[in-house]
Write a protein that holds these residues in place. Structure first.
Motif, PDB file in Angstrom:
ATOM      1  N   GLU A   1       1.061  -0.913   0.677  1.00 23.25           N
ATOM      2  CA  GLU A   1       0.108   0.272   0.249  1.00 23.25           C
ATOM      3  C   GLU A   1       0.963   1.342  -0.529  1.00 23.25           C
ATOM      4  O   GLU A   1       0.663   2.318  -0.668  1.00 23.25           O
ATOM      5  CB  GLU A   1      -0.548   0.067   1.040  1.00 23.25           C
ATOM      6  CG  GLU A   1      -2.184   1.107   1.435  1.00 23.25           C
ATOM      7  CD  GLU A   1      -3.005   0.888   2.429  1.00 23.25           C
ATOM      8  OE1 GLU A   1      -3.361  -0.344   3.068  1.00 23.25           O
ATOM      9  OE2 GLU A   1      -3.103   1.830   2.571  1.00 23.25           O
TER      10      GLU A   1
ATOM     11  N   THR B   1      -3.722  -8.754  -7.227  1.00 26.81           N
ATOM     12  CA  THR B   1      -4.067  -7.960  -7.584  1.00 26.81           C
ATOM     13  C   THR B   1      -4.243  -7.311  -6.873  1.00 26.81           C
ATOM     14  O   THR B   1      -4.901  -6.265  -6.258  1.00 26.81           O
ATOM     15  CB  THR B   1      -5.357  -8.031  -8.418  1.00 26.81           C
ATOM     16  OG1 THR B   1      -6.097  -8.510  -7.377  1.00 26.81           O
ATOM     17  CG2 THR B   1      -4.718  -7.961  -9.773  1.00 26.81           C
ATOM     18  N   TRP B   2      -3.593  -7.028  -4.446  1.00 31.76           N
ATOM     19  CA  TRP B   2      -4.111  -6.385  -3.508  1.00 31.76           C
ATOM     20  C   TRP B   2      -3.929  -5.482  -3.817  1.00 31.76           C
ATOM     21  O   TRP B   2      -3.087  -4.871  -3.835  1.00 31.76           O
ATOM     22  CB  TRP B   2      -3.621  -7.109  -2.847  1.00 31.76           C
ATOM     23  CG  TRP B   2      -4.276  -7.078  -1.687  1.00 31.76           C
ATOM     24  CD1 TRP B   2      -5.419  -7.083  -0.500  1.00 31.76           C
ATOM     25  CD2 TRP B   2      -3.652  -5.340  -0.273  1.00 31.76           C
ATOM     26  NE1 TRP B   2      -5.362  -6.088   0.361  1.00 31.76           N
ATOM     27  CE2 TRP B   2      -4.320  -5.301   1.084  1.00 31.76           C
ATOM     28  CE3 TRP B   2      -2.410  -4.774  -0.568  1.00 31.76           C
ATOM     29  CZ2 TRP B   2      -4.112  -4.605   1.970  1.00 31.76           C
ATOM     30  CZ3 TRP B   2      -2.803  -3.579  -0.373  1.00 31.76           C
ATOM     31  CH2 TRP B   2      -3.268  -3.677   1.403  1.00 31.76           C
ATOM     32  N   TYR B   3      -4.288  -4.136  -3.820  1.00 28.72           N
ATOM     33  CA  TYR B   3      -4.282  -2.963  -3.543  1.00 28.72           C
ATOM     34  C   TYR B   3      -3.596  -2.139  -4.501  1.00 28.72           C
ATOM     35  O   TYR B   3      -2.682  -1.346  -5.273  1.00 28.72           O
ATOM     36  CB  TYR B   3      -3.593  -2.372  -2.428  1.00 28.72           C
ATOM     37  CG  TYR B   3      -3.518  -0.701  -2.457  1.00 28.72           C
ATOM     38  CD1 TYR B   3      -4.825  -0.548  -1.363  1.00 28.72           C
ATOM     39  CD2 TYR B   3      -2.829   0.284  -2.252  1.00 28.72           C
ATOM     40  CE1 TYR B   3      -4.775   0.978  -0.882  1.00 28.72           C
ATOM     41  CE2 TYR B   3      -2.826   1.463  -2.141  1.00 28.72           C
ATOM     42  CZ  TYR B   3      -3.714   1.905  -1.459  1.00 28.72           C
ATOM     43  OH  TYR B   3      -4.164   3.504  -1.362  1.00 28.72           O
ATOM     44  N   ARG B   4      -3.561  -2.801  -5.710  1.00 32.50           N
ATOM     45  CA  ARG B   4      -3.420  -2.694  -7.432  1.00 32.50           C
ATOM     46  C   ARG B   4      -4.554  -2.547  -7.776  1.00 32.50           C
ATOM     47  O   ARG B   4      -5.150  -3.643  -9.216  1.00 32.50           O
ATOM     48  CB  ARG B   4      -2.656  -3.391  -7.852  1.00 32.50           C
ATOM     49  CG  ARG B   4      -1.351  -3.421  -7.179  1.00 32.50           C
ATOM     50  CD  ARG B   4      -0.320  -2.212  -7.444  1.00 32.50           C
ATOM     51  NE  ARG B   4       0.876  -2.077  -6.196  1.00 32.50           N
ATOM     52  CZ  ARG B   4       1.288  -1.653  -5.980  1.00 32.50           C
ATOM     53  NH1 ARG B   4      -0.022  -0.306  -5.001  1.00 32.50           N
ATOM     54  NH2 ARG B   4       2.182  -1.553  -4.299  1.00 32.50           N
ATOM     55  N   PRO B   5      -5.219  -1.409  -7.937  1.00 29.22           N
ATOM     56  CA  PRO B   5      -7.101  -1.688  -9.259  1.00 29.22           C
ATOM     57  C   PRO B   5      -6.396  -1.509 -10.535  1.00 29.22           C
ATOM     58  O   PRO B   5      -7.217  -2.089 -11.256  1.00 29.22           O
ATOM     59  CB  PRO B   5      -6.986  -0.542  -8.622  1.00 29.22           C
ATOM     60  CG  PRO B   5      -6.288   0.652  -7.686  1.00 29.22           C
ATOM     61  CD  PRO B   5      -5.334  -0.812  -7.460  1.00 29.22           C
TER      62      PRO B   5
ATOM     63  N   GLU C   1      -6.753  -4.895 -11.787  1.00 28.07           N
ATOM     64  CA  GLU C   1      -8.115  -4.970 -11.482  1.00 28.07           C
ATOM     65  C   GLU C   1      -8.230  -5.018 -12.592  1.00 28.07           C
ATOM     66  O   GLU C   1      -9.694  -5.523 -13.114  1.00 28.07           O
ATOM     67  CB  GLU C   1      -8.351  -4.553 -10.053  1.00 28.07           C
ATOM     68  CG  GLU C   1      -9.300  -6.019  -9.156  1.00 28.07           C
ATOM     69  CD  GLU C   1      -9.183  -5.962  -7.427  1.00 28.07           C
ATOM     70  OE1 GLU C   1      -9.931  -4.698  -7.333  1.00 28.07           O
ATOM     71  OE2 GLU C   1      -8.962  -6.564  -6.507  1.00 28.07           O
TER      72      GLU C   1
ATOM     73  N   CYS D   1     -10.404  -9.189   0.585  1.00 30.69           N
ATOM     74  CA  CYS D   1      -8.999  -8.072   1.452  1.00 30.69           C
ATOM     75  C   CYS D   1      -7.548  -9.226   1.298  1.00 30.69           C
ATOM     76  O   CYS D   1      -6.855  -8.383   1.576  1.00 30.69           O
ATOM     77  CB  CYS D   1      -9.095  -7.874   2.278  1.00 30.69           C
ATOM     78  SG  CYS D   1      -9.994  -8.914   4.264  1.00 30.69           S
ATOM     79  N   GLY D   2      -7.988 -10.926   0.199  1.00 33.19           N
ATOM     80  CA  GLY D   2      -6.799 -11.575   0.525  1.00 33.19           C
ATOM     81  C   GLY D   2      -7.284 -12.156   1.748  1.00 33.19           C
ATOM     82  O   GLY D   2      -5.621 -12.584   0.702  1.00 33.19           O
TER      83      GLY D   2
ATOM     84  N   ARG E   1      -9.316   1.446   7.050  1.00 29.46           N
ATOM     85  CA  ARG E   1      -9.141   2.086   7.199  1.00 29.46           C
ATOM     86  C   ARG E   1      -9.263   3.449   8.296  1.00 29.46           C
ATOM     87  O   ARG E   1     -10.072   3.132   7.914  1.00 29.46           O
ATOM     88  CB  ARG E   1      -8.278   2.596   6.024  1.00 29.46           C
ATOM     89  CG  ARG E   1      -7.168   1.080   5.744  1.00 29.46           C
ATOM     90  CD  ARG E   1      -6.050   1.458   5.593  1.00 29.46           C
ATOM     91  NE  ARG E   1      -5.105   0.326   5.658  1.00 29.46           N
ATOM     92  CZ  ARG E   1      -4.931  -0.860   4.949  1.00 29.46           C
ATOM     93  NH1 ARG E   1      -5.772  -1.380   6.255  1.00 29.46           N
ATOM     94  NH2 ARG E   1      -4.414  -1.985   4.447  1.00 29.46           N
TER      95      ARG E   1
ATOM     96  N   PHE F   1      -9.639   0.453   2.941  1.00 32.12           N
ATOM     97  CA  PHE F   1      -8.935   0.122   2.095  1.00 32.12           C
ATOM     98  C   PHE F   1      -8.742  -0.338   0.327  1.00 32.12           C
ATOM     99  O   PHE F   1      -8.385   1.128  -0.825  1.00 32.12           O
ATOM    100  CB  PHE F   1      -7.695  -0.798   2.438  1.00 32.12           C
ATOM    101  CG  PHE F   1      -8.015  -2.808   1.606  1.00 32.12           C
ATOM    102  CD1 PHE F   1      -6.644  -2.490   0.063  1.00 32.12           C
ATOM    103  CD2 PHE F   1      -8.576  -2.805   1.802  1.00 32.12           C
ATOM    104  CE1 PHE F   1      -7.216  -3.491  -0.786  1.00 32.12           C
ATOM    105  CE2 PHE F   1      -9.271  -4.012   0.631  1.00 32.12           C
ATOM    106  CZ  PHE F   1      -8.284  -3.962  -0.126  1.00 32.12           C
ATOM    107  N   GLN F   2      -9.545  -0.589   0.119  1.00 36.18           N
ATOM    108  CA  GLN F   2     -10.233  -0.748  -1.535  1.00 36.18           C
ATOM    109  C   GLN F   2     -11.601  -1.668  -1.028  1.00 36.18           C
ATOM    110  O   GLN F   2     -12.201  -1.724  -0.527  1.00 36.18           O
ATOM    111  CB  GLN F   2      -9.692  -1.851  -2.126  1.00 36.18           C
ATOM    112  CG  GLN F   2      -9.026  -1.513  -3.311  1.00 36.18           C
ATOM    113  CD  GLN F   2      -8.280  -2.101  -4.374  1.00 36.18           C
ATOM    114  OE1 GLN F   2      -7.541  -3.146  -3.633  1.00 36.18           O
ATOM    115  NE2 GLN F   2      -7.901  -1.746  -5.471  1.00 36.18           N
TER     116      GLN F   2
ATOM    117  N   ASN G   1      -1.554   8.775   4.937  1.00 38.26           N
ATOM    118  CA  ASN G   1      -1.054   7.834   5.256  1.00 38.26           C
ATOM    119  C   ASN G   1      -0.364   7.954   6.756  1.00 38.26           C
ATOM    120  O   ASN G   1      -1.057   6.884   7.852  1.00 38.26           O
ATOM    121  CB  ASN G   1       0.335   7.707   4.517  1.00 38.26           C
ATOM    122  CG  ASN G   1      -0.065   6.287   3.652  1.00 38.26           C
ATOM    123  OD1 ASN G   1      -1.828   6.307   3.420  1.00 38.26           O
ATOM    124  ND2 ASN G   1       0.836   6.451   2.368  1.00 38.26           N
TER     125      ASN G   1
END
Ligand code: SF4
Ligand code: SF4
Lengths: 167, 367
Positions: free
Chosen positions: A101, A140-144, A147, B147-148, B157, B162-163, B291
């Protein structure tokens, strides 16, 4: 009536006796992984990394070790730092993904593996050489941007450093 | 001829198959009856509160995952609410809905685990547990899409999540809302009304509403004792004030009531999930925050109705990048203090059953 509850319970068990099992026989068969799975085998792109060490500072455990020297060339930004050491001690990593991130240049990615077993703890430190040459199965976590391409680490081909950026 | 017996003190745990983690009890028996219970904990102490003092506000989220590892989402939520209160950040609407969705899913997970292990303790070895784990697995799969991770989620967050959720999550959630009521019916057919369960749990481990309030316990145990108290209604956070749901309450406060309350709460959670899916707006999922958060000097207390009770974080800020003090009000620890009231004057065989019905998690008790 006494025994009715037990009979009802046994009827449920009996019905379940004849259906397909929900479990799979690992390791012959594995359950499908989500594209965002946060796993080991970090993907790191030397070409994209500027050596800013944001990832190292952001890691709650401080397990990323970065040593740089000025004067290298970075393919994105021209002159920059050369990264000499980039070690991730995944023996202590909790795969929280905060390092990914924090990376502003899309140089670091979570991996999607989970089967790296070792006999010695020191073998769990991933050195820079291994990161450079590893076959990258990027999560693809936190990589839009990945995605958006519907990328899946286990179904699609590994990507090159030009393809993984936000632009 | 009556036999004169001496009270005997037995040590149970910390390594005992049915103590749900490293928990130790010193129990004094008179024959088969329990006359005194002394819970001893601290075997899993990791110093989370101290560790939080030297991590930035975002990094502490990873610590909260590991408190009650069966319900990481609720822990995340409680912590980020506290930080948001401290620094005055307001998350966007969509994030608030998504938080409620995951918190309710997590409640179902936790209640499934609680019910499964409770029945395990009663003696229904593994069969109901496996039924419960089947649906838990589905929810964990959804968390993995989101969230993996499946257990240590770090999903939220400060100022949002987070997404955004991927499209396959919504499909999975819609499916889940369709088949889950059927599965809950199946557990009820399997378990509720079963004579063996009734005789093992009815009127055993009774906790009166007075005792429950006096020992400051919360969550399903409090409601099973007949007290209608739920933070989601009493002090609504995120978008709970827009949701319509009932608070199930018990009448007796025995083990059976605690089991029934958990089943009923799962059904209520499904109702909330359905409303969230219908209402959720589009939009951003994270407020525009740096952040590295530096809240102003002050203190704040954020709390949620977690699956096991009120989980609260009390944070003190000295204006720096990490909390000056982080106090965790853990529901499991405080619920354990009522254990003596429940156990005294019951039999040895009921001890583990009652303990199972309290549904504690050692990660949260010892922190
Ligand atoms: S995943 Fe978390 S623990 Fe692991 S290196 Fe990244 S920030 Fe550190
Ligand atoms: S991986 Fe990213 S955050 Fe880490 S040093 Fe390289 S560019 Fe900076």
């Amino acid at each position: 009536m006494y025994g009715l509850g037990i009979a009802k319970g046994l009827a449920v068990t009996f019905r379940n006796l004849f259906r397909k099992p929900f479990t799979v026989q690992y390791p012959e068969e594995a359950v499908p992984q989500a594209a965002r799975f946060r796993g080991e085998e970090f993907g790191w792109f030397e070409e994209r990394c500027t050596g800013c060490a944001s990832c190292a500072k952001y890691c709650p455990l401080g397990i990323i070790k970065i040593v740089t020297h000025p004067g290298g060339s970075n393919m994105q930004e021209g002159q920059s730092y050369t990264v000499d050491t980039f070690d991730i001690d995944i023996g202590r990593c909790m795969f929280c993904g905060l390092c990914v991130e924090a990376c502003p240049y899309d140089a670091l990615f979570m991996g999607s593996g989970f089967e790296r077993g070792q006999y010695v703890r020191d073998d769990l430190i991933i050195p820079i050489e291994e990161l450079k040459s590893a076959e990258r199965r990027l999560s693809t976590w936190y990589r839009p941007q990945l995605e958006g391409k519907n990328y899946h680490p286990h179904k699609d081909e590994p990507l090159s450093w030009e393809e993984v950026g936000r632009k | 001829m009556p036999i004169r017996t001496e009270p005997i003190t037995v040590n149970i745990g910390p390594q005992h198959p049915s103590t749900h983690g490293v928990f130790r009890m010193r129990v004094t028996f008179d024959g088969e009856m329990i006359i005194d219970v002394e819970p001893i904990f601290g075997y899993l102490h990791r110093g989370s509160e101290k560790l939080a003092e030297e991590r930035t506000y975002t990094q502490v989220i990873t610590l909260t995952d590991r408190l009650d590892y069966v319900s990481s989402m609720s822990n995340n939520l409680s912590y980020v609410l506290a930080v948001e209160k401290l620094s005055g950040i307001v998350p966007p609407e969509r994030a608030m809905y998504l938080r409620v969705i995951v918190a309710e899913l997590q409640r179902i997970v936790s209640h499934l685990v609680a019910t499964g292990f409770f029945l395990n303790d009663v003696g229904a070895l593994a069969t109901p547990l496996m039924y419960c784990f089947r649906e838990r697995e589905k929810i964990l799969d959804m968390f993995e899409m989101l969230c993996g991770a499946r257990i240590t989620l770090s999903f939220m967050r400060v100022g949002g999540i987070f997404q955004d959720a991927p499209s396959e999550f919504w499909e999975a959630l819609t499916d889940f809302l369709e088949y889950m009521p059927g599965y809950i019916d199946e557990y009820e057919r399997l378990i509720t009304g079963n004579e063996i369960l009734l005789s093992r749990t009815k009127d055993i481990g009774v906790l009166s509403s007075e005792q429950a309030i006096n020992s400051s316990i919360s969550g399903p145990i409090l409601r099973a004792s007949g007290v209608k108290w739920d933070l989601r209604k009493a002090d609504p956070y995120d978008v709970y004030d827009r949701m319509e749901f009932e608070i199930p309450v018990g009448t007796v406060g025995d083990n059976y009531d605690r089991y029934l309350i958990r089943i009923a709460e799962m059904r209520e959670s499904l109702k909330i999930l359905q409303q969230c899916v219908n209402q959720i707006p589009d939009g951003p999922i994270r407020a525009d925050t740096a952040n590295l958060i530096r809240p102003p000097v002050g203190d704040a207390y954020g709390h949620v109705e977690g699956p096991k009770g009120e989980l609260g974080f009390y944070l003190v800020s000295d204006g720096g990048i990490s909390p000056y003090r982080c106090k965790i009000r853990s529901s499991s620890l405080i619920n354990l203090t009522a254990l003596k009231d429940m156990l005294v004057d019951t039999k040895l065989a009921d001890m583990i059953v009652t303990f199972g019905s309290v549904d504690i998690n050692m990660g949260e008790v010892d922190r």
